[in-house]
Design a protein around this motif. Structure first.
Motif, PDB file in Angstrom:
ATOM      1  N   GLY A   1       0.773  -1.138   0.377  1.00  0.00           N
ATOM      2  CA  GLY A   1      -0.225   0.155   0.023  1.00  0.00           C
ATOM      3  C   GLY A   1       0.713   0.961  -0.084  1.00  0.00           C
ATOM      4  O   GLY A   1       1.452   1.475  -0.890  1.00  0.00           O
ATOM      5  N   GLY A   2       0.651   1.615   1.089  1.00  0.00           N
ATOM      6  CA  GLY A   2       1.661   3.217   0.959  1.00  0.00           C
ATOM      7  C   GLY A   2       1.588   3.544   2.289  1.00  0.00           C
ATOM      8  O   GLY A   2       2.048   4.166   3.565  1.00  0.00           O
ATOM      9  N   THR A   3      -0.381   4.677   2.604  1.00  0.00           N
ATOM     10  CA  THR A   3      -0.349   4.788   4.048  1.00  0.00           C
ATOM     11  C   THR A   3       0.166   4.209   4.997  1.00  0.00           C
ATOM     12  O   THR A   3       0.237   4.853   5.864  1.00  0.00           O
ATOM     13  CB  THR A   3      -1.659   5.420   3.678  1.00  0.00           C
ATOM     14  N   TYR A   4      -0.057   2.920   5.335  1.00  0.00           N
ATOM     15  CA  TYR A   4      -0.141   2.219   6.967  1.00  0.00           C
ATOM     16  C   TYR A   4       1.256   1.466   6.667  1.00  0.00           C
ATOM     17  O   TYR A   4       1.617   0.720   7.229  1.00  0.00           O
ATOM     18  CB  TYR A   4      -1.187   1.024   6.589  1.00  0.00           C
ATOM     19  N   ASP A   5       2.102   1.792   5.352  1.00  0.00           N
ATOM     20  CA  ASP A   5       3.746   1.096   4.908  1.00  0.00           C
ATOM     21  C   ASP A   5       4.583   0.507   6.248  1.00  0.00           C
ATOM     22  O   ASP A   5       4.255   2.713   6.117  1.00  0.00           O
ATOM     23  CB  ASP A   5       3.587   0.968   3.803  1.00  0.00           C
ATOM     24  N   CYS A   6       4.694   0.403   6.283  1.00  0.00           N
ATOM     25  CA  CYS A   6       6.124   0.918   7.369  1.00  0.00           C
ATOM     26  C   CYS A   6       7.181   1.291   7.230  1.00  0.00           C
ATOM     27  O   CYS A   6       7.954   2.452   8.011  1.00  0.00           O
ATOM     28  CB  CYS A   6       6.579  -0.316   8.401  1.00  0.00           C
ATOM     29  N   THR A   7       7.606   1.860   5.741  1.00  0.00           N
ATOM     30  CA  THR A   7       8.711   2.915   4.911  1.00  0.00           C
ATOM     31  C   THR A   7       7.993   4.357   4.740  1.00  0.00           C
ATOM     32  O   THR A   7       8.491   5.060   4.725  1.00  0.00           O
ATOM     33  CB  THR A   7       8.656   2.040   3.529  1.00  0.00           C
ATOM     34  N   ASN A   8       6.504   3.798   5.621  1.00  0.00           N
ATOM     35  CA  ASN A   8       5.908   6.071   5.905  1.00  0.00           C
ATOM     36  C   ASN A   8       6.683   6.046   6.732  1.00  0.00           C
ATOM     37  O   ASN A   8       5.965   7.810   6.476  1.00  0.00           O
ATOM     38  CB  ASN A   8       4.526   5.216   5.438  1.00  0.00           C
ATOM     39  N   ILE A   9       7.246   5.858   7.085  1.00  0.00           N
ATOM     40  CA  ILE A   9       7.791   6.463   8.669  1.00  0.00           C
ATOM     41  C   ILE A   9       8.254   7.648   7.934  1.00  0.00           C
ATOM     42  O   ILE A   9       9.352   9.167   8.396  1.00  0.00           O
ATOM     43  CB  ILE A   9       8.759   5.888   9.388  1.00  0.00           C
ATOM     44  N   ILE A  10       9.284   7.421   5.817  1.00  0.00           N
ATOM     45  CA  ILE A  10       9.946   8.141   6.092  1.00  0.00           C
ATOM     46  C   ILE A  10       9.567   9.815   5.808  1.00  0.00           C
ATOM     47  O   ILE A  10       8.350   9.931   4.870  1.00  0.00           O
ATOM     48  CB  ILE A  10      10.134   7.886   4.848  1.00  0.00           C
TER      49      ILE A  10
ATOM     50  N   ILE B   1      -6.543  -5.456   2.329  1.00  0.00           N
ATOM     51  CA  ILE B   1      -5.644  -4.627   3.475  1.00  0.00           C
ATOM     52  C   ILE B   1      -6.403  -3.179   2.860  1.00  0.00           C
ATOM     53  O   ILE B   1      -6.340  -2.447   3.691  1.00  0.00           O
ATOM     54  CB  ILE B   1      -4.094  -4.493   3.249  1.00  0.00           C
ATOM     55  N   LEU B   2      -6.255  -3.082   1.957  1.00  0.00           N
ATOM     56  CA  LEU B   2      -6.062  -1.839   0.779  1.00  0.00           C
ATOM     57  C   LEU B   2      -7.551  -1.930   0.372  1.00  0.00           C
ATOM     58  O   LEU B   2      -7.721  -0.529   0.084  1.00  0.00           O
ATOM     59  CB  LEU B   2      -4.983  -1.961  -0.415  1.00  0.00           C
ATOM     60  N   GLY B   3      -8.335  -2.879  -0.248  1.00  0.00           N
ATOM     61  CA  GLY B   3      -9.634  -2.427  -0.237  1.00  0.00           C
ATOM     62  C   GLY B   3     -10.079  -2.619  -2.147  1.00  0.00           C
ATOM     63  O   GLY B   3      -8.951  -3.555  -2.450  1.00  0.00           O
ATOM     64  N   ASP B   4     -11.109  -2.535  -2.042  1.00  0.00           N
ATOM     65  CA  ASP B   4     -11.437  -3.800  -3.854  1.00  0.00           C
ATOM     66  C   ASP B   4     -11.990  -3.268  -4.328  1.00  0.00           C
ATOM     67  O   ASP B   4     -12.434  -3.882  -5.747  1.00  0.00           O
ATOM     68  CB  ASP B   4     -13.289  -4.185  -2.837  1.00  0.00           C
ATOM     69  N   THR B   5     -11.118  -1.671  -4.725  1.00  0.00           N
ATOM     70  CA  THR B   5     -11.554  -1.136  -5.448  1.00  0.00           C
ATOM     71  C   THR B   5      -9.943  -0.343  -5.649  1.00  0.00           C
ATOM     72  O   THR B   5      -9.718  -0.010  -5.129  1.00  0.00           O
ATOM     73  CB  THR B   5     -12.447   0.097  -5.756  1.00  0.00           C
ATOM     74  N   MET B   6      -9.913   0.260  -7.072  1.00  0.00           N
ATOM     75  CA  MET B   6      -9.541   0.553  -7.985  1.00  0.00           C
ATOM     76  C   MET B   6      -8.986   2.170  -7.147  1.00  0.00           C
ATOM     77  O   MET B   6      -7.637   2.791  -6.656  1.00  0.00           O
ATOM     78  CB  MET B   6      -8.598   1.240  -9.260  1.00  0.00           C
ATOM     79  N   GLU B   7      -9.896   2.783  -6.986  1.00  0.00           N
ATOM     80  CA  GLU B   7      -9.892   4.734  -6.223  1.00  0.00           C
ATOM     81  C   GLU B   7      -9.579   3.842  -4.678  1.00  0.00           C
ATOM     82  O   GLU B   7      -9.001   4.587  -4.256  1.00  0.00           O
ATOM     83  CB  GLU B   7     -11.516   4.735  -6.293  1.00  0.00           C
ATOM     84  N   LYS B   8      -9.967   3.446  -4.049  1.00  0.00           N
ATOM     85  CA  LYS B   8      -9.104   2.857  -2.547  1.00  0.00           C
ATOM     86  C   LYS B   8      -7.867   2.731  -2.922  1.00  0.00           C
ATOM     87  O   LYS B   8      -7.173   3.146  -2.106  1.00  0.00           O
ATOM     88  CB  LYS B   8     -10.051   1.487  -1.938  1.00  0.00           C
ATOM     89  N   ILE B   9      -7.573   1.695  -3.793  1.00  0.00           N
ATOM     90  CA  ILE B   9      -6.327   1.195  -3.295  1.00  0.00           C
ATOM     91  C   ILE B   9      -5.552   2.613  -3.941  1.00  0.00           C
ATOM     92  O   ILE B   9      -4.384   2.585  -3.147  1.00  0.00           O
ATOM     93  CB  ILE B   9      -6.211   0.382  -4.362  1.00  0.00           C
ATOM     94  N   ALA B  10      -5.353   3.801  -4.986  1.00  0.00           N
ATOM     95  CA  ALA B  10      -4.907   4.658  -5.400  1.00  0.00           C
ATOM     96  C   ALA B  10      -5.114   5.386  -3.722  1.00  0.00           C
ATOM     97  O   ALA B  10      -3.919   6.240  -3.447  1.00  0.00           O
ATOM     98  CB  ALA B  10      -6.057   5.472  -6.108  1.00  0.00           C
ATOM     99  N   TRP B  11      -5.674   6.196  -3.128  1.00  0.00           N
ATOM    100  CA  TRP B  11      -5.802   6.586  -2.339  1.00  0.00           C
ATOM    101  C   TRP B  11      -4.489   5.585  -1.174  1.00  0.00           C
ATOM    102  O   TRP B  11      -3.773   6.694  -0.498  1.00  0.00           O
ATOM    103  CB  TRP B  11      -6.983   6.438  -1.001  1.00  0.00           C
ATOM    104  N   GLN B  12      -4.594   4.448  -0.445  1.00  0.00           N
ATOM    105  CA  GLN B  12      -3.963   3.981  -0.435  1.00  0.00           C
ATOM    106  C   GLN B  12      -2.300   4.825  -0.708  1.00  0.00           C
ATOM    107  O   GLN B  12      -1.714   5.100   0.472  1.00  0.00           O
ATOM    108  CB  GLN B  12      -4.240   2.582  -0.048  1.00  0.00           C
ATOM    109  N   LYS B  13      -2.077   4.254  -1.644  1.00  0.00           N
ATOM    110  CA  LYS B  13      -0.928   4.697  -2.348  1.00  0.00           C
ATOM    111  C   LYS B  13      -0.835   5.890  -2.117  1.00  0.00           C
ATOM    112  O   LYS B  13       0.227   6.144  -2.031  1.00  0.00           O
ATOM    113  CB  LYS B  13      -0.899   3.765  -3.765  1.00  0.00           C
ATOM    114  N   GLY B  14      -1.672   7.015  -2.704  1.00  0.00           N
ATOM    115  CA  GLY B  14      -0.678   8.458  -2.300  1.00  0.00           C
ATOM    116  C   GLY B  14      -0.448   8.861  -0.776  1.00  0.00           C
ATOM    117  O   GLY B  14      -0.270   9.507  -0.712  1.00  0.00           O
ATOM    118  N   GLY B  15      -0.715   8.147   0.079  1.00  0.00           N
ATOM    119  CA  GLY B  15      -0.393   7.589   1.196  1.00  0.00           C
ATOM    120  C   GLY B  15       1.186   8.225   1.775  1.00  0.00           C
ATOM    121  O   GLY B  15       1.283   8.966   2.164  1.00  0.00           O
TER     122      GLY B  15
END
Length: 586
Positions: free
Chosen positions: A208-217, A235-249
């Protein structure tokens, strides 16, 4: 310089110092499941004493990490605070990471390849690079690289015990836990890169992104988002929009970010996330734009889908060089198109990334390895495999056998993935777990405490039934899958299928029997039939009960060419590489 890529249960242990075909496809086995599993399972072997990697494995493997993320995803800030706590207990502060000049990359498809291209481009400028990626294919050391190479065993042991012992020593009633497997490796990578004084670090997001531990950067130099798709839906959601929201984190205020062409709605979500975070978001130009008036660019990674990853890498590398040389670019919430660079930096042609669109030619047996594991990546894999097979020399007598070796893990829709592979017209489909041997006790890099061999084999048996059902549905619908013939109890060649086939017309076995093996070693040995110098010939003790196995063995031994596609899981590809290229384990 090429980029050489080879791609548990939580319990407390005391800290310690480093230590050294039938007419109709015969179908799946009809024996009761318990009987099938007892036949397939081997005797367990006792594991040796723990070393650094075995100690690492006690911190959970990826499956447990995913479960932990699912439990904690309601409070992402708490997750990042927990990660910060682990980092500080290891002796680092979040602001220390600012010195790493990080390129932070997420996405569903191709983020690892984009990172590999980026690292190779910047290394070609003489910079000392760090690269953190996941998962590993053969050895866990692959996840932490300096100048394109996995860190040495000595360095791995040094930094593992440095971090592990510091975390053990700082335990108290409030901070009694240890970070999970992926979190631990992330912290360890930061220590390696800082102490080894890299000029920059390319960091691939785990999930993902938002919840990923690398996002401590908190202050990367530039961020990237590769192609989006459906994966890790629990974990990330079942639609492309939900997944995009996570990645944009991973977007940060004032830090430029780049993405490639995306479907309209997910791209709009990325724009909104960029505006929320006051992050300038740029849409990468197509790779075609770099080729106007020039010869076609040569990429080190095969497949048309790699062009998107290379385009992203070019912009990430260019922006990193610009910001480090001339200061930060201006921030804006708009999504702007960047003009194509007038010249292409070196590194694209030299990039290697094992297990992605990789071809190994071993005499008459050619292995096509690709870790595709989503519907869109399997589609790209099929296109690549078709083209790669067409480009190979064809046997004069037409005796070619095509084999699929497949496994999938997690919550993926295996039936949907297998359906996409049916048009490749495989003569055999082989299913096996990701384990190289029935017992992996002596191979710590391949251990997974969260998946039992019995559960993995149960899934393989389900995949076997699914494949057989898909073929039965296809017969009579596809003019290039003629009705099976049965002559004298042996598989007979089918009539010529015409010029629209994957390869030019040739006599073919009639169907695609599906076989299950308990481990990769036995599966690869059956496919190769002693014709690959890296694999032993199958033994009588490894005989398969399926009636198609013996007749298939004859065809495989006599075929002029055997083409094998290994796909569905990066872990499966990694296990296959360990057996097909033993040098990667050194």
């Amino acid at each position: 310089m090429g980029l050489r890529f080879r791609a548990g249960r939580q319990r407390h242990l005391p800290s310690r110092p480093p230590s050294a075909a039938a007419s109709r496809s015969p179908g799946p086995c009809r024996l009761p499941r318990a009987t099938c599993l007892r036949f397939l399972l081997g005797s367990p072997r006792k594991a040796p004493c723990p070393d650094a990697i075995r100690m690492l494995n006690t911190l959970q493997t990826n499956a447990s990490y995913l479960e932990q993320v699912k439990r904690e995803r309601g409070d992402p800030q708490a997750q990042l605070e927990a990660m910060q706590g682990f980092l500080e207990r290891s002796g680092l502060k979040v602001e220390d990471l600012d010195r790493l000049n990080i390129i932070h990359v997420t996405g569903t498809k191709g983020k690892g390849s984009a990172c590999a291209f980026t690292e190779c481009i910047l290394r070609s400028y003489g910079l000392k690079t760090g690269f953190y990626s996941s998962p590993h294919l053969v050895q866990v050391r692959e996840r932490i690289r300096i100048n394109g190479q996995p860190i040495s065993k000595d360095l791995f042991n040094k930094y593992f015990w440095l971090v592990y012992n510091r975390l053990e020593e700082t335990k108290d009633p409030v901070h009694a836990s240890m970070p999970a497997y992926f979190r631990f490796l992330t912290i360890m990578a930061f220590h390696v890169f800082l102490q080894e004084k890299v000029d920059l670090a390319v960091v691939e997001v785990g999930i993902g992104g938002t919840y990923d531990c690398t996002n401590i950067i908190r202050a990367p130099v530039v961020c990237g988002v590769s192609s989006l798709g459906i994966d890790h839906t629990s974990i990330l959601g079942d639609t492309m929009e939900k997944i995009a929201w996570q990645k944009g984190g991973i977007f940060k205020p004032g830090v430029p970010a780049f993405t490639v062409a995306q479907p309209e709605r997910p791209l709009e979500v990325l724009r909104e996330r960029a505006q929320e975070r006051k992050c300038p978001l740029y849409l990468c130009p197509e790779l075609d734009d770099f080729e106007e008036g020039c010869r076609a660019l040569e990429l080190g990674l095969a497949g048309a889908h790699q062009r998107s990853n290379a385009a992203l890498a070019l912009q990430l590398a260019r922006m990193w060089l610009q910001r480090r040389a001339r200061g930060e670019a201006s921030a804006s919430g708009a999504c702007m198109r960047v003009p194509a660079m007038p010249c292409v930096p070196p590194g694209l042609r030299d990039t290697e990334w094992l297990g992605r669109t990789q071809v190994l030619s071993h005499g008459p047996v050619t292995w096509y390895l690709d870790g595709a594991h989503t519907t869109s990546s399997i589609q790209a894999c099929v296109r690549w495999f078709r083209q790669a097979a067409l480009n190979q020399d064809k046997p004069h007598d037409g005796s070619e056998v095509r084999v699929l070796l497949f496994n999938a893990t997690g919550d993926r829709d295996t039936a949907a993935l297998l359906k996409l592979l049916v048009p490749c017209h495989f003569d055999y489909a082989v299913f096996c777990p990701n384990f190289t041997e029935v017992s992996v006790a002596n191979n710590a890099d391949q251990q997974n405490f969260n998946v039992t061999l019995e559960n993995a084999l149960t899934r393989c048996l389900e995949n076997q039934r699914t494949w057989t059902t898909l073929l039965e549905e296809r017969v009579g619908q596809d003019p290039w899958l003629p009705s099976p013939l049965w002559v004298g109890g042996l598989l007979q060649p089918a009539p010529t299928r015409g010029s629209l086939l994957l390869v030019p017309p040739a006599p073919r076995p009639l169907n695609s029997p599906a076989l299950v093996f308990p481990c990769l070693a036995q599966a690869l040995q059956w496919v190769a039939q002693g014709r690959d110098p890296h694999l032993a010939a199958p033994t009588a003790s490894g005989a398969h009960p399926h009636p198609a196995a013996s007749s298939g063995a004859v065809l495989l031994r006599e075929a002029a060419v055997v083409r094998v596609l290994v796909t569905g899981s990066l872990h499966l590809v990694g296990g296959a590489l360990r057996l097909l290229d033993p040098a990667l384990s050194q």
